[in-house]
Design a protein around this motif. Structure first.
Motif, short mmCIF file in Angstrom:
data_model
loop_
_atom_site.label_atom_id
_atom_site.label_comp_id
_atom_site.label_asym_id
_atom_site.label_seq_id
_atom_site.Cartn_x
_atom_site.Cartn_y
_atom_site.Cartn_z
N HIS A 140 12.71 -14.01 -7.96
CA HIS A 140 12.88 -14.47 -9.29
C HIS A 140 14.35 -14.90 -9.77
O HIS A 140 14.60 -15.63 -10.30
CB HIS A 140 12.47 -13.26 -10.13
CG HIS A 140 12.24 -13.62 -11.60
ND1 HIS A 140 11.56 -14.56 -12.37
CD2 HIS A 140 13.56 -13.36 -12.83
CE1 HIS A 140 11.99 -14.72 -13.71
NE2 HIS A 140 13.00 -13.72 -13.77
N VAL A 141 15.24 -13.82 -9.32
CA VAL A 141 16.59 -13.94 -9.76
C VAL A 141 17.27 -15.02 -8.93
O VAL A 141 18.47 -15.58 -9.54
CB VAL A 141 17.35 -12.72 -9.64
CG1 VAL A 141 16.81 -11.38 -10.45
CG2 VAL A 141 17.58 -12.34 -8.24
N VAL A 144 14.98 -18.47 -10.33
CA VAL A 144 14.99 -18.73 -11.82
C VAL A 144 16.30 -18.83 -12.48
O VAL A 144 16.76 -19.57 -13.30
CB VAL A 144 14.02 -17.89 -12.39
CG1 VAL A 144 13.95 -18.02 -14.02
CG2 VAL A 144 12.60 -18.11 -12.30
N HIS A 145 17.17 -17.51 -11.85
CA HIS A 145 18.58 -17.56 -12.73
C HIS A 145 19.84 -17.82 -11.83
O HIS A 145 20.90 -17.67 -12.10
CB HIS A 145 18.48 -15.86 -13.20
CG HIS A 145 17.71 -15.53 -14.02
ND1 HIS A 145 17.60 -16.02 -15.27
CD2 HIS A 145 16.31 -14.90 -13.76
CE1 HIS A 145 16.46 -15.41 -15.92
NE2 HIS A 145 15.80 -14.66 -14.96
N ARG A 146 19.40 -18.57 -10.65
CA ARG A 146 20.32 -19.20 -9.73
C ARG A 146 21.57 -18.03 -9.45
O ARG A 146 22.40 -18.34 -9.00
CB ARG A 146 20.97 -20.22 -10.40
CG ARG A 146 19.98 -21.21 -11.13
CD ARG A 146 19.02 -21.79 -10.17
NE ARG A 146 20.06 -22.91 -9.18
CZ ARG A 146 19.31 -23.11 -8.14
NH1 ARG A 146 18.22 -23.16 -7.72
NH2 ARG A 146 20.03 -23.93 -7.32
N ALA A 147 20.91 -16.90 -9.16
CA ALA A 147 21.90 -15.60 -8.70
C ALA A 147 22.23 -15.90 -7.18
O ALA A 147 21.29 -16.34 -6.50
CB ALA A 147 21.48 -14.25 -8.84
N ALA A 217 24.55 -10.47 -9.87
CA ALA A 217 23.35 -9.89 -10.45
C ALA A 217 23.43 -8.36 -9.74
O ALA A 217 23.83 -8.48 -8.64
CB ALA A 217 21.96 -10.47 -9.74
N PRO A 241 22.60 -10.19 -19.98
CA PRO A 241 22.74 -10.53 -18.99
C PRO A 241 23.79 -11.77 -18.71
O PRO A 241 23.93 -12.38 -17.88
CB PRO A 241 21.37 -11.28 -18.67
CG PRO A 241 21.05 -11.67 -20.10
CD PRO A 241 21.49 -10.51 -20.89
N LEU A 245 23.39 -10.07 -14.31
CA LEU A 245 22.02 -9.64 -14.35
C LEU A 245 21.77 -8.35 -13.81
O LEU A 245 22.35 -7.77 -12.91
CB LEU A 245 21.04 -10.71 -13.59
CG LEU A 245 21.48 -12.13 -14.01
CD1 LEU A 245 20.21 -12.94 -13.19
CD2 LEU A 245 21.16 -12.59 -15.32
N CYS A 305 17.54 -9.66 -17.30
CA CYS A 305 17.59 -10.65 -16.23
C CYS A 305 17.86 -11.84 -16.82
O CYS A 305 18.11 -12.79 -16.14
CB CYS A 305 16.39 -10.54 -15.17
SG CYS A 305 14.98 -11.22 -15.87
N GLY A 306 17.94 -12.37 -18.17
CA GLY A 306 17.95 -13.43 -18.86
C GLY A 306 17.05 -14.22 -19.42
O GLY A 306 16.94 -15.24 -20.04
N CYS A 307 15.71 -13.45 -19.08
CA CYS A 307 14.58 -14.02 -19.69
C CYS A 307 14.11 -13.71 -20.91
O CYS A 307 14.63 -12.48 -21.50
CB CYS A 307 13.17 -13.40 -18.55
SG CYS A 307 13.29 -14.25 -17.22
#
Length: 832
Positions: A140-141, A144-147, A217, A241, A245, A305-307
């Motif tokens: 997911h991180v 979705v969040h490009r970590a 993250a 975040p 994150l 996490c930014g969601c």
């Protein structure tokens, strides 16, 4: 499948019921994870008509303070008190490791056993998908969040769950072609908030990494360390975040109270405990059970996490695809919703999540039907009361009420396509709006009520603690404790002390006992019973199941006993707090008893010391008097010794004079002897002359006879000469005899004077030696006199000091007697 366990079901002594009793070895009721496990076990046991005894110890081999003392409780778990055992293995093995816990569990065979969170060889285990949970979070991180620079907060080195989560972190990096950087992996933690904060300090301060460039993250292996990381980052001015994150693992409710709410992996802890209870009971029935049973974990996407908040998204969700036209043809809205009842209900259940686990299985269908009837005005005012009943059930089971906003959103999303008529749509929107307000109000009231309960319980606990602190006698302490526990809502309590704290298993003494019928009469001094029973079995409920928490009572390294609480409040911290308070009470009471005993002993010792001091004072006074007498005698002896020394000195001087005079006499006698010898020589010469004169007179007589008359005159002269010569000879003979006697006397005198001289010399030497001895004696006597004077002065000072000491001891005796009286009065006051 594991084979059925043959336990030969044991009926515990003194009890007539056959309800099984499950023992649950739990590490703590102070963290959300432990409380969730405990709640699941309590509810499952009650639902399955079994009894549950939770043994509240600590991790095996714990290195935290005196925690290891709590684990004496595990030694008392046996077939005399339980029929099966469940282990919270993940936490219990934090220090001992899996093998250490496996070896530990062998003591409980042949009882049925179940392990939670960690697989143990030969013991059925109920496990969670730890690997898949962290792997899904990493995906997911990353996706979705490009970590790309993902730090990992490790768990305890000995815990298998922590190892699985770390392995998932490493594998996910490999799958996404991201490098494994050891600088991004924290040292092992103990899954506490403090170690989570320390992990961030290590990354920032020791390794020089900064959020953003150094890492973007933080994936923590549990929620506690994740929350610690979030707190530390915010304390340093970083935004979560925005700057970095943060995610966790456990899905603890506490994570929802933070801003931002913590993204986590939910593990079904409540369900895990329920399955464990069912597994133990199945083994008792002789059924086969799985060796390992895995429960799925799922992501809880929140804001850390930014969601965005899922409840907000769901509230504005696009309506589901409509199937209204065919449904309405068959009977309107009710028919349309009936056709999709399973889908709509499933969405509502999914949105409710864990908060609906303790509700009746058909709650979603019932709410859907009530909503349909209310909108179509078939039963106006039915939906909100039905929702209120369900929400109140959630509140009563400490469920997450906030999740029910999501339930309404799911219902709205699914039903909107079927609300094609304006009137139905308006009534539906009104119901949803009213329902949201009701849920918001209920959420507020529930949290306010929980806060009120927490304050009230905290106040009751404070009052109990205050009462126990002010009570110094065990009997009133127990009475005060009984009242306080009853006010806390604890239906029954049994408090016991070990007969021998060094060997708790040898036996216990029940000092406090009360249940729903009130206080239980106990023999004076308490009721003795085997420690492995935990409570005399006849005192436990015979006609119903029960849930209890057993806590160890100890103070630092001193074992005291145990307390057996039947579960009342579902706040686990209460039982942890009571453990500390009761332990302090018992330790304080025991110390007070020792103080009273020692005060009495001190009073007796002071009295004895006073008598001894009085005797010493008299003795020292007598010694002082004797010392003064000795000093006086010593002074007199010193004076006598000085007189003797002077007399000896005079004697030596006189002996010296005598010696000199004797030597002079000897010299005179020697001179006399020499003169006598000279006189003898003269006498000898006179004698020779006399002989010659006699011879001449004889010759003259002869010549006179020849001469005749001419020679007559000459003959007369010759005769006179002969007579004179004879007289001279006689005189010389006499003188010679006298001289011989004088010579002999002189020789004798010389010898005597020589002896006298030697004697005088020897006497003088003896006198000198005597003088030296007397001088030494005088010096010694003088020194002794000084010492005697000092002793006299010292004994005088000692006598004065002893007088002061006696006075001080008399004061101490008065103080000791008063202290003893005060202690006794304090005990009497406590009884009142």
């Amino acid at each position: 499948m594991a084979p059925p366990t043959k336990t030969g079901r044991i009926t515990r002594s003194g009890r007539g019921d056959q309800r099984p009793v499950v023992g649950f070895l739990l590490h703590s009721l102070e963290d959300d994870y432990g409380v969730a496990l405990w709640a699941g076990a309590v509810d499952a046991a009650r639902a399955m008509d079994a009894s549950l005894i939770t043994f509240l110890g600590r991790a095996l081999g714990s290195l935290q303070g005196f925690d290891a003392q709590a684990n004496v409780l595990y030694d008392l778990v046996s077939a005399q008190s339980v029929d099966g055992v469940i282990f919270s293995s993940g936490s219990l093995s934090m220090y001992s490791g899996i093998q250490g816990l496996t070896d530990f569990c062998q003591r409980y065979r042949p009882l049925p056993m179940v392990s939670l969170a960690a697989p143990l060889e030969g013991i059925p285990s109920v496990l969670v998908e730890n690997y898949q949970g962290i792997h899904a979070m990493m995906a997911h991180v990353i996706e979705v969040h490009r970590a790309r620079r993902i730090a990992f907060i490790s768990g305890p080195t000995q815990v298998l769950e922590a190892e699985m989560r770390y392995r998932a972190y490493v594998d996910a990096l490999t799958e996404y072609d991201l490098p494994l950087d050891s600088a991004l992996v924290s040292p092992p933690t103990t899954w506490t908030e403090a170690t989570g904060r320390q992990a961030i300090c290590t990354l920032l301060d020791e390794r020089g990494l900064q959020p953003g460039a150094g890492f973007d993250a933080v994936v923590a292996s549990d929620d506690e360390t994740a929350l610690g990381a979030l707190i530390e980052l915010q304390a340093r001015g970083f935004y979560v975040p925005d700057d970095v994150l943060v995610t966790g693992f456990d899905g603890l409710e506490r994570g929802t109270y933070f801003t931002p709410a913590l993204t986590s992996v939910r593990q079904p802890v409540y369900e895990q405990a329920r399955r464990a209870i069912a597994c133990v009971l199945a083994q008792l029935r002789g059924e086969e059970v799985p060796v390992e049973e895995y429960l799925p974990s799922d992501l809880l996407l929140r804001q850390s996490c930014g969601c965005p908040d899922p409840a907000v998204l769901l509230a504005a969700a696009t309506p589901a695809a409509s199937t209204a036209a065919p449904a309405r043809a068959g009977g309107g809205l009710a028919a349309a919703l009936a056709a999709r009842r399973e889908v709509i209900s499933a969405e509502m259940v999914r949105a409710a999540g864990a908060s609906s686990e303790r509700l009746a299985p058909a709650w979603a269908e019932q709410l859907l039907e009530a909503f349909s009837n209310d909108v179509e005005e078939k039963a106006s005012g039915s939906f909100l009361p039905a929702l209120d009943r369900v929400v109140r059930q959630v509140v009563s089971t400490n469920g997450d009420i906030k999740a029910w906003q999501g339930v309404l959103s799911a219902l709205r999303r699914q039903v909107l396509p079927d609300l094609t008529e304006t009137g139905l749509l308006h009534r539906a929107e009104d119901l949803w709006q009213q329902a949201r307000v009701m849920i918001a109000e209920t959420t507020y009231r529930a949290r306010a009520y929980q806060e009120l309960l927490a304050r009230q319980q905290a106040e009751r606990l404070r009052q109990i603690g205050q009462t126990l602190i002010m009570t110094f006698d065990l009997t009133p302490s127990i009475e005060a404790l009984t009242r306080g526990l009853s006010e806390l809502g604890i239906p029954a309590c049994y408090l016991s002390l070990y007969e021998d704290p060094a060997q708790p298993e040898r036996g216990s003494i029940l000092l406090l006992a009360y249940n729903e019928d009130g206080p239980v009469d106990l023999p004076p001094g308490g009721l003795h019973f085997p420690s492995h029973e935990l409570v005399p079995q006849y005192l436990l409920p015979a006609r119903r199941s029960f849930s209890a928490v057993v806590v160890p009572l100890y103070f630092q390294e001193q074992q005291l006993g145990l307390a057996f609480f039947e579960v009342g409040p579902r706040d686990g911290a209460i039982y942890e707090s009571l453990r500390g308070q009761i332990s302090s009470l018992l330790q304080g009471t025991l110390l007070m008893q020792q103080v009273q005993q020692h005060a009495g002993q001190l009073d007796a010792v002071v009295a004895e010391t006073l008598a001894t001091a009085e005797q010493m004072r008299l003795t020292i006074t007598e010694v002082a008097q004797q010392a003064r007498t000795v000093a006086d005698t010593a002074r007199q002896s010193m004076e006598v010794s000085k007189t003797g020394e002077d007399a000896v000195a005079r004697t030596v001087a006189g002996m010296e004079v005598v010696r000199q005079q004797v030597e002079e006499i000897a010299a005179s006698i020697l001179a006399l002897s020499a003169h006598t010898q000279q006189i003898g020589e003269i006498i000898s010469a006179v004698d020779d002359i006399a002989d010659q004169s006699k011879l001449l007179s004889l010759n003259a007589s002869i010549e006179a006879a020849r001469a005749g008359d001419q020679g007559r005159t000459f003959a007369v002269v010759a005769r006179e000469m002969r007579l004179l010569a004879g007289q001279s000879r006689e005189a010389t003979t006499k003188v010679s005899d006298i001289l011989n006697r004088i010579q002999q006397a002189a020789d004798t005198a010389v010898m005597v004077t020589e002896e006298g001289s030697k004697g005088a010399q020897s006497g003088m030497e003896l006198a000198n030696r005597a003088g030296g001895a007397i001088r030494d004696l005088a010096a010694t006597i003088e020194e002794a006199a000084h010492v005697a004077v000092q002793i006299a002065a010292s004994t005088h000072q000692q006598s004065s000091a002893m007088d002061q000491l006696v006075a001080a001891i008399q004061s101490a005796k008065k103080a000791s007697s008063q202290a003893t009286i005060n202690i006794r009065e304090a005990g009497l006051a406590a009884k009142k």
